[in-house]
Write an enzyme that holds these catalytic residues in place. Sequence first.
Site, PDB file in Angstrom:
ATOM      1  N   ARG A   1      -3.080  33.833  20.545  1.00 14.79           N
ATOM      2  CA  ARG A   1      -1.964  33.321  19.761  1.00 14.79           C
ATOM      3  C   ARG A   1      -1.918  33.959  18.380  1.00 14.79           C
ATOM      4  NH1 ARG A   1       1.545  30.013  22.729  1.00 14.79           N
ATOM      5  NH2 ARG A   1       2.346  29.554  20.654  1.00 14.79           N
ATOM      6  N   VAL A   2      -0.726  34.161  17.897  1.00  7.95           N
ATOM      7  CA  VAL A   2      -0.564  34.667  16.538  1.00  7.95           C
ATOM      8  C   VAL A   2       0.007  33.595  15.619  1.00  7.95           C
ATOM      9  CG1 VAL A   2      -0.321  37.071  17.251  1.00  7.95           C
ATOM     10  CG2 VAL A   2       1.715  35.621  17.106  1.00  7.95           C
ATOM     11  N   ASP A   3       0.217  32.388  16.166  1.00  2.00           N
ATOM     12  CA  ASP A   3       0.753  31.301  15.336  1.00  2.00           C
ATOM     13  C   ASP A   3      -0.339  30.264  15.079  1.00  2.00           C
ATOM     14  OD1 ASP A   3       0.456  30.185  17.820  1.00  2.00           O
ATOM     15  OD2 ASP A   3       2.586  29.814  18.156  1.00  2.00           O
ATOM     16  N   ASP A   4       0.042  29.059  14.665  1.00  2.00           N
ATOM     17  CA  ASP A   4      -0.948  28.037  14.329  1.00  2.00           C
ATOM     18  C   ASP A   4      -1.372  27.210  15.530  1.00  2.00           C
ATOM     19  OD1 ASP A   4      -1.048  28.782  11.715  1.00  2.00           O
ATOM     20  OD2 ASP A   4       0.622  27.490  11.131  1.00  2.00           O
TER      21      ASP A   4
END
Length: 639
Positions: A567-570
Amino acid sequence: NHNHNHNHHFRHADSTASPPSSAVAKISHLKAVVLGDAPASEEDDVVLPSHDFSRQALVPSQQKYLEMYKASIENPAGFWSGIASSEFYWKQRWGDQVYSENLDVRRGNIKIEWFKGGITNVCYNCLDRNIDAGLADKIALYWESNEPGFDATLTYSQLLQRVCQLANYLKSVGVRKGDAVVVYLPMLMELPITMLACSRIGAVHSVVFAGFSSESLAQRIVDCKPKVVITCNAVKRGPKTVFLKDIVDAALIDSANKGISVDVCLTYENQLALKREKTKWKEGRDIWWEDVVPKYPTSSDVEWVDAEDPLFLLYTSGSTGKPKGVLHTTGGYMVYTATTFKYAFDYKDSDVYWCTADCGWITGHSYVTYGPMLNGATVLLYEGAPSYPDPGRCWDIVDKYKVTIFYTAPTLVRSLMRDGDEYVTRYSRKSLRVLGSVGEPINPSAWRWFFNVVGGSRCPISDTWWQTETGGFMITPLPGAWPQKPGSATFPFFGIQPVIVDEKGVELGGECSGYLCVKSSWPGAFRTLYGDHERYETTYFKPFPGYYFTGDGCSRDKDGYHWLTGRVDDVINVSGHRIGTAEVESALVSHPQCAEAAVVGVEHQVKGQGIYAFVTPVEGISYSDELRKSLILTVRTQV
Ligand code: WTA
């Protein structure tokens, strides 16, 4: 390799066709081992499908894949309507347009529709249609209890009868088309029965994984306001008894305080875990499943619904504390899950299929219940913990039921790997034919162990990349067609156009690495976030206008293979389970002694990622082990 705006359109066309064809040309330079010949060693770059496997496969070669892939991209309407009309029952065919879409926020609201105007029913297609085709006496479900020695089976016709009884009961308490039903059940046969019964009457199920806290359950109840909640009194997980009904009771009090009261709580008496006398009860609201459902007729009418009517809601974690109600509709989801199941596992009528996921997650929706049942498959449900009573349990089950397709998560592979080969090799496992992996990237060493030790170097591994939002597989090997690289999800499924973009949203060509997006819709895509279409557009379609943004990082190697990097998000991924850092932070700061919290994911050898929290205690409180324990407990009870 970076793209420039002026040739954006040219690259568009190029990037869809080029990854697969470049692989055909370049793969011959890699060091390869053939399926079944020898174990895959660290030096081997690829595992080639054997002649024997390919010969019997649905997609027997790269050539065939490329032909089908090309057809699916050049003419999505023709490709998907061909499958939809030949393999499913429609009461009425869809209108003139097979699909219509707008994935570009600059052109107005995001909209995805497939087979609109087509009238069908998913439960009918799973059960009645297959029974009419001769599968009445085929085993639909094998059920294996947490306790070795307890099991059960249902044939397709028996399953239909059970589903109809529940459908009739639900109608009798006023559940109508479009009403929500919240389901908080463990892996009992009653779970797929409930999903199918809802779909039969056009009700929208919202299954909540029966490991979530009462707070999380209440949050979901408040969001979708169900007429009925369906649960069971307790379940055994390994040596432990979990009192599910108590959690539901607390959630129902909580949601009533927030203005949402539920009239009926249908409770299954799970006798192996807890007797009814010991279950807490609220007269008037609580009803024993066994007291009412079996009294209803074993046949029931089908509620025919539009292809775009909702089938289910499933909440998943996002970047904020509030979970998102991912909404899937009927027709496209049906066609997509069935087709992906069939090709990615190279499904045969004789297969015995076991997916270790719980129906509380999307994997259990698409690949325990709907995808396999639509194909008339024999599905194994396992109630318990995978290492109970010992780490050999999975292979004991594989041998007992002669499982041919085994689909699991890397976290389980890594944990069993740590327990040693002995627990695997003492079982035969010779029935296994195809393995599958899902939920997080599978590291090459776990891939090799799964391949060599579990599969005896004979079984291809379908490393399926997809998401709650995508409904079904997006990037996946097709066993029999593609040489496999350990740790790569390989190539897109039919109809899927993955693109890798840089931070400005410019598509990258060739060997590259960046943000994974998808261009154009596919039948299984989610249509909205329940009650919050704006958040749907903001989260998924605004970051890179024109594309669906997945939240994942990805690189493409020189042979065109895709490598998901996380994942590149939170969102963090713990044992294949999505957890929002904000959800954990908000639980932490609710603790009276916690002033501030920041949560990140850290690498974890077995779970993929672990949760790491930075915490500032309130004035006057200093760090202690007791505080640490109490903070952890707060997170556990709230999330
Ligand atoms: C991750 C589960 C690498 C990814 C089906 C995605 C994967 C998230 C894979 C979705 C895979 C899932 N390889 N990563 N084969 N499968 N993921 O919604 O980060 O629970 O975005 O759906 O899991 O998780 P979800």
